[in-house]
Structure formats: structure tokens, C-alpha cells
Design an enzyme around this catalytic site. Structure first.
Site, PDB file in Angstrom:
ATOM      1  N   HIS A   8      24.834  74.072  78.132  1.00 24.76           N
ATOM      2  CA  HIS A   8      24.963  73.345  76.897  1.00 24.76           C
ATOM      3  C   HIS A   8      25.665  71.908  77.462  1.00 24.76           C
ATOM      4  O   HIS A   8      26.101  71.163  76.306  1.00 24.76           O
ATOM      5  CB  HIS A   8      25.987  73.749  75.882  1.00 24.76           C
ATOM      6  N   GLY A  11      24.612  66.404  80.581  1.00 23.85           N
ATOM      7  CA  GLY A  11      24.455  65.638  81.742  1.00 23.85           C
ATOM      8  C   GLY A  11      23.664  66.546  82.758  1.00 23.85           C
ATOM      9  O   GLY A  11      23.027  66.043  83.822  1.00 23.85           O
ATOM     10  N   ASP A  67      27.381  76.471  87.530  1.00 27.41           N
ATOM     11  CA  ASP A  67      28.780  76.468  87.245  1.00 27.41           C
ATOM     12  C   ASP A  67      29.435  75.718  88.151  1.00 27.41           C
ATOM     13  O   ASP A  67      29.113  75.700  89.600  1.00 27.41           O
ATOM     14  CB  ASP A  67      29.616  77.597  87.352  1.00 27.41           C
ATOM     15  N   LYS A 173      21.683  60.134  93.721  1.00 26.95           N
ATOM     16  CA  LYS A 173      22.730  61.229  93.586  1.00 26.95           C
ATOM     17  C   LYS A 173      22.037  62.630  94.003  1.00 26.95           C
ATOM     18  O   LYS A 173      22.569  63.429  94.473  1.00 26.95           O
ATOM     19  CB  LYS A 173      23.356  61.107  92.092  1.00 26.95           C
TER      20      LYS A 173
HETATM   21  P1  ITT Z   1      27.657  74.396  80.840  1.00 27.41           P
HETATM   22  O1  ITT Z   1      28.866  75.665  81.056  1.00 27.41           O
HETATM   23  O2  ITT Z   1      27.139  74.659  79.389  1.00 27.41           O
HETATM   24  O3  ITT Z   1      26.664  74.346  81.848  1.00 27.41           O
HETATM   25  P2  ITT Z   1      29.990  72.837  81.398  1.00 27.41           P
HETATM   26  O4  ITT Z   1      30.008  71.406  81.363  1.00 27.41           O
HETATM   27  O5  ITT Z   1      31.065  73.580  80.579  1.00 27.41           O
HETATM   28  O6  ITT Z   1      28.425  73.177  80.856  1.00 27.41           O
HETATM   29  P3  ITT Z   1      30.897  73.863  83.786  1.00 27.41           P
HETATM   30  O7  ITT Z   1      31.868  74.770  83.104  1.00 27.41           O
HETATM   31  O8  ITT Z   1      30.214  74.139  84.799  1.00 27.41           O
HETATM   32  O9  ITT Z   1      29.743  73.402  82.685  1.00 27.41           O
HETATM   33  O10 ITT Z   1      31.783  72.807  83.900  1.00 27.41           O
HETATM   34  C1  ITT Z   1      31.529  71.693  85.010  1.00 27.41           C
HETATM   35  C2  ITT Z   1      32.397  70.486  84.897  1.00 27.41           C
HETATM   36  O11 ITT Z   1      32.641  69.770  86.130  1.00 27.41           O
HETATM   37  C3  ITT Z   1      31.456  69.349  84.026  1.00 27.41           C
HETATM   38  O12 ITT Z   1      31.752  69.472  82.806  1.00 27.41           O
HETATM   39  C4  ITT Z   1      31.886  68.184  84.759  1.00 27.41           C
HETATM   40  O13 ITT Z   1      33.094  67.603  84.194  1.00 27.41           O
HETATM   41  C5  ITT Z   1      32.148  68.627  86.095  1.00 27.41           C
HETATM   42  N1  ITT Z   1      31.042  68.373  87.007  1.00 27.41           N
HETATM   43  C6  ITT Z   1      30.163  69.097  87.437  1.00 27.41           C
HETATM   44  N2  ITT Z   1      29.303  68.524  88.362  1.00 27.41           N
HETATM   45  C7  ITT Z   1      29.225  67.284  88.045  1.00 27.41           C
HETATM   46  C8  ITT Z   1      28.803  66.118  88.754  1.00 27.41           C
HETATM   47  O14 ITT Z   1      27.519  66.362  89.244  1.00 27.41           O
HETATM   48  N3  ITT Z   1      29.163  64.849  88.334  1.00 27.41           N
HETATM   49  C9  ITT Z   1      30.282  64.984  87.609  1.00 27.41           C
HETATM   50  N4  ITT Z   1      30.849  65.888  87.005  1.00 27.41           N
HETATM   51  C10 ITT Z   1      30.401  67.142  87.373  1.00 27.41           C
END
Ligand code: ITT
Length: 192
Positions: A8, A11, A67, A173
Site C-alpha cells: 500500500h 513509493g 518488507d 537508485k
Molecule cells: P507496505 O507494507 O504496504 O508495503 P510500508 O511503507 O508499510 O508499505 P514497510 O512496512 O516495508 O512498508 O515499511 C518500510 C519503510 O521503510 C517505508 O515506509 C520507508 O519509510 C522505509 N524504506 C524502505 N525502503 C526505502 C527506500 O528505498 N527508501 C527510503 N525509505 C525506505
């Protein structure tokens, strides 16, 4: 073939699409109206499997979940799996980045080493699943720079680079990120 992107987070979707190099017709969990599962596991791998399994079983389609998170050495790996949760319900990543800066300052360290992790899981409906993990090391810079990407991208400089992920072209990236490294392993597991 159709693949559900079990996320969800808007990004992540263009990165997932680019890193799959057009091999699948991607539909997102949001487009299918799938509910967001609670991330109850204690590892990236566990939460990726939980999200992929949930989306595959509800949609009847193969599903891919990511994740991921930022881990800070001086904070013993925090925020880690709590990276999204540090931004609160308003998904306020400016606040989350301030919180990271404050916590590091409070330790008195000058060590700004950090890394991103991405666990990718693919699950088939009522079938098996595969999971892989990728990581990129780097360091943090405050205040953040750049408006590209998402989440903590403005404060992260990968090792050997001078631009933050927030300043880089998306293709740059995608050539070096944690997610790119996880996708390389996933493609090797699925297609080789
Ligand atoms: P979904 O579970 O629905 O995929 P989410 O944003 O809750 O969405 P996560 O639980 O995996 O997903 O949280 C990962 C967080 O870590 C994300 O919200 C970012 O803030 C950070 N993150 C992960 N990958 C990143 C990236 O490539 N660049 C910057 N921040 C990142």
C-alpha cells in the site's frame, strides 16, 4: 502473467515495476481493494512472507511483497522493521527523519553508519513461497537532501556515493539499492 504487488506504499510500486523489467502485469493490493494485514512478525523476512501470503490467498493470484526499512548502527539497528511506524499514522517522514537525527545525537556518537534492508517474498495462492533479502550500506546526513524516492531517501548516502537517494535519478537508485539487490536474488531464484 498477472502479479499482485502486495503493498500500500505508492513509493515502492514504480521501483518494483522497474526492477521486474516488465515481465509481469502488475496490479496493486490497493487496486484490488485488498485490506492491509497487520505486520505482526519480528523480522523483514517474516513480514514480507506474511504480506505476500495474505495477498495471494485473498486474490487468488501470485503476490509479491516487500518488507524493508532503515537500520542505524548507533541505534542498534532501529528503526528497522519499525521504519514505517516511526512516521506515525500521518506517514510523516520529515518527523521520522528528525527522530532518527535526535536519537543519534542523544548517543553522542559521530558514527552515522546505516543500512537499508529489503526482504522480497513471492507467494502463490494456497501454494509455496520464496523469500530473499538485500541490503545496501551507507551513512546518514542531516538535514536531508533531495525530493526523489520516498521515506528516508533524503538522509541516506550509499557507500562510495556523494548523492543521497533523494537526489539520485531513479535509475541510479535502482542500480544499487537494497531493493535492487533483493530483486537480483529473487530473479535468480525464480528464473535461473
Ligand atoms: P507496505 O507494507 O504496504 O508495503 P510500508 O511503507 O508499510 O508499505 P514497510 O512496512 O516495508 O512498508 O515499511 C518500510 C519503510 O521503510 C517505508 O515506509 C520507508 O519509510 C522505509 N524504506 C524502505 N525502503 C526505502 C527506500 O528505498 N527508501 C527510503 N525509505 C525506505
Amino acid at each position: 502473467a498477472k502479479l499482485v504487488a502486495a503493498t500500500h506504499n505508492p513509493g515502492k510500486v514504480p521501483e518494483i515495476a522497474a526492477l521486474l523489467d516488465g515481465r509481469f502485469e502488475i496490479v496493486t493490493a490497493g487496486q484490488l481493494g485488498l485490506p492491509e494485514p497487520e505486520e505482526t512478525e519480528s523480522t523483514f523476512v517474516g513480514n514480507a512472507l506474511l504480506k505476500a501470503r495474505h495477498a495471494a490467498d485473498l486474490s487468488g493470484l501470485p503476490a509479491l511483497a516487500d518488507d524493508s526499512g532503515l537500520s542505524v548502527k548507533a541505534l542498534d539497528g532501529a528503526p528497522g522493521i519499525y521504519s514505517a511506524r516511526w512516521a506515525g499514522p500521518g506517514k510523516d517522514f520529515a518527523m521520522a527523519m528528525d527522530k532518527v537525527a535526535e536519537r543519534i545525537e542523544a548517543t553522542g556518537t559521530e558514527d552515522y553508519a546505516a543500512w537499508f534492508t529489503s526482504a522480497l517474498a513471492v507467494a502463490w495462492p494456497n501454494g509455496p513461497a520464496v523469500v530473499v533479502e538485500g541490503r545496501v550500506d551507507g551513512s546518514l546526513v542531516f538535514p536531508g537532501r533531495g525530493t526523489r524516492g520516498f521515506g528516508y531517501d533524503p538522509v541516506f548516502i550509499p557507500a562510495g556515493e556523494s548523492l543521497t537517494f533523494g537526489e539520485m535519478e531513479p535509475t541510479a537508485k535502482d542500480a544499487m539499492s537494497h531493493r535492487a539487490r533483493a530483486f537480483a536474488k529473487l530473479k535468480a531464484a525464480l528464473f535461473d
